[in-house]
Design a protein around this motif. Structure first.
Motif, mmCIF file in Angstrom:
data_model
loop_
_atom_site.group_PDB
_atom_site.id
_atom_site.type_symbol
_atom_site.label_atom_id
_atom_site.label_comp_id
_atom_site.label_asym_id
_atom_site.label_seq_id
_atom_site.Cartn_x
_atom_site.Cartn_y
_atom_site.Cartn_z
ATOM 1 N N LEU A 24 0.811 -6.632 -8.741
ATOM 2 C CA LEU A 24 -0.375 -5.843 -8.038
ATOM 3 C C LEU A 24 0.169 -5.483 -6.705
ATOM 4 N N ARG A 25 1.023 -6.119 -6.067
ATOM 5 C CA ARG A 25 1.609 -5.886 -4.782
ATOM 6 C C ARG A 25 2.289 -4.529 -4.734
ATOM 7 N N ARG A 26 3.226 -4.532 -6.067
ATOM 8 C CA ARG A 26 4.245 -3.163 -6.328
ATOM 9 C C ARG A 26 3.217 -2.011 -6.491
ATOM 10 N N ALA A 27 2.217 -2.159 -7.167
ATOM 11 C CA ALA A 27 1.214 -1.140 -7.534
ATOM 12 C C ALA A 27 0.590 -0.583 -6.296
ATOM 13 N N LEU A 69 -2.657 1.006 11.712
ATOM 14 C CA LEU A 69 -3.399 1.341 10.033
ATOM 15 C C LEU A 69 -2.460 0.590 9.149
ATOM 16 N N ASP A 70 -1.197 0.645 9.212
ATOM 17 C CA ASP A 70 -0.396 -0.127 8.240
ATOM 18 C C ASP A 70 -0.620 -1.760 8.172
ATOM 19 N N GLU A 71 -0.740 -2.109 9.586
ATOM 20 C CA GLU A 71 -1.201 -3.657 9.724
ATOM 21 C C GLU A 71 -2.554 -3.916 9.142
ATOM 22 N N PHE A 75 -3.405 -6.538 6.152
ATOM 23 C CA PHE A 75 -4.328 -7.359 6.299
ATOM 24 C C PHE A 75 -5.431 -7.441 4.774
ATOM 25 N N CYS A 76 -5.653 -6.206 4.432
ATOM 26 C CA CYS A 76 -6.776 -5.983 3.527
ATOM 27 C C CYS A 76 -6.035 -6.339 2.241
ATOM 28 N N ASP A 77 -4.756 -5.863 2.131
ATOM 29 C CA ASP A 77 -4.099 -6.127 0.823
ATOM 30 C C ASP A 77 -3.983 -7.822 0.538
ATOM 31 N N LEU A 81 -5.654 -10.022 -2.523
ATOM 32 C CA LEU A 81 -4.627 -10.858 -3.385
ATOM 33 C C LEU A 81 -4.966 -12.227 -3.343
ATOM 34 N N ALA A 82 -5.356 -12.809 -2.195
ATOM 35 C CA ALA A 82 -5.879 -14.028 -2.066
ATOM 36 C C ALA A 82 -7.117 -14.341 -2.983
#
Length: 231
Positions: A24-27, A69-71, A75-77, A81-82
């Motif tokens: 999922l993280r790779r996607a 924005l990247d940060e 955080f959203c990712d 994922l959690a």
């Protein structure tokens, strides 16, 4: 199905969760990379001076904004994922619990909390209080042996009545307790309460009662009946 001494769901395979997290993280990274290629900011040459009076764009400020924005995205990712991980673990626990059932388990009084209350957090638990010399208890025992493998999502356990409650009268047998979410939802005493429809006290009549109470899955029963050969 026969009786087993003891049993309980094993912990979920967390390798499955970790693998899904990784994929999922790779996607997410891939989708973010595609979006970055289409971003208008990439069209701005970073190595050429620009006239601040023309559009008042500060490239360094834009870089800072991009970092923020990247940060935020990170955080959203992580939050997503959690949540996904928690849901996946719950699914694996329930799937593992279903795999573990399919037989009738004999329990003792000191196992009640673990095998009934705790187990009911992930599935229905059917508890039969019985005595060997009570005819309807013997009949229900045979019914449970047939129902357990057919409805493996339900945990079927039995305990001698006087082991559970020392002075339990034979006149209140057989007795069934149905547990879900850590607590008793239904108490059924006597064959008339445990079964639905006309006699005899058999698999079909007990299954109808469990359908009425929402303990077994109606779709699964219909699908199994449709696959059964004609009498």
């Amino acid at each position: 199905g026969g009786l087993v001494e003891d049993g309980g769901p094993s912990p979920p395979d967390l390798d499955d969760v970790d693998l899904m997290d990784l994929e999922l993280r790779r996607a997410i990274r891939r989708s973010r990379g595609e979006a970055a290629e289409e971003s208008p900011l990439d069209e701005i040459p970073r190595d050429e001076p620009r006239d601040r009076d023309d559009d008042d764009v500060d490239v360094d400020d834009d870089d800072d904004d991009d970092d923020e924005l990247d940060e935020d995205d990170e955080f959203c990712d992580d939050a997503f994922l959690a949540k996904y991980r928690e849901a996946r673990i719950s699914e694996l626990k329930e799937a593992d619990a279903k795999k573990k059932h399919g037989e009738v388990i004999e329990i003792s009084r000191d196992q009640w909390q673990r095998e009934v209350n705790d187990a009911s957090e992930t599935c229905w638990v059917f508890v039969h209080l019985y005595q060997d010399h009570v005819t309807d208890c013997v009949a229900l025992g045979r019914v449970m042996d047939e129902l357990a493998p057919k409805h493996a999502a339900v945990k079927f356990v039995r305990i001698r009545a006087t082991t559970a409650v020392e002075a339990w009268p034979d006149s209140n047998l057989p007795a069934v307790y149905l547990y879900r979410d850590g607590e008793m939802k239904h108490q059924l005493v006597g064959s008339r309460q445990i079964s639905a429809g006309p006699p005899p006290f058999n698999v079909a009549s007990v299954e109808r009662k469990l359908l009425e109470l929402g303990v077994v899955d109606a779709a699964a029963v219909r699908e199994r009946d449709a696959d059964a050969p004609p009498p």
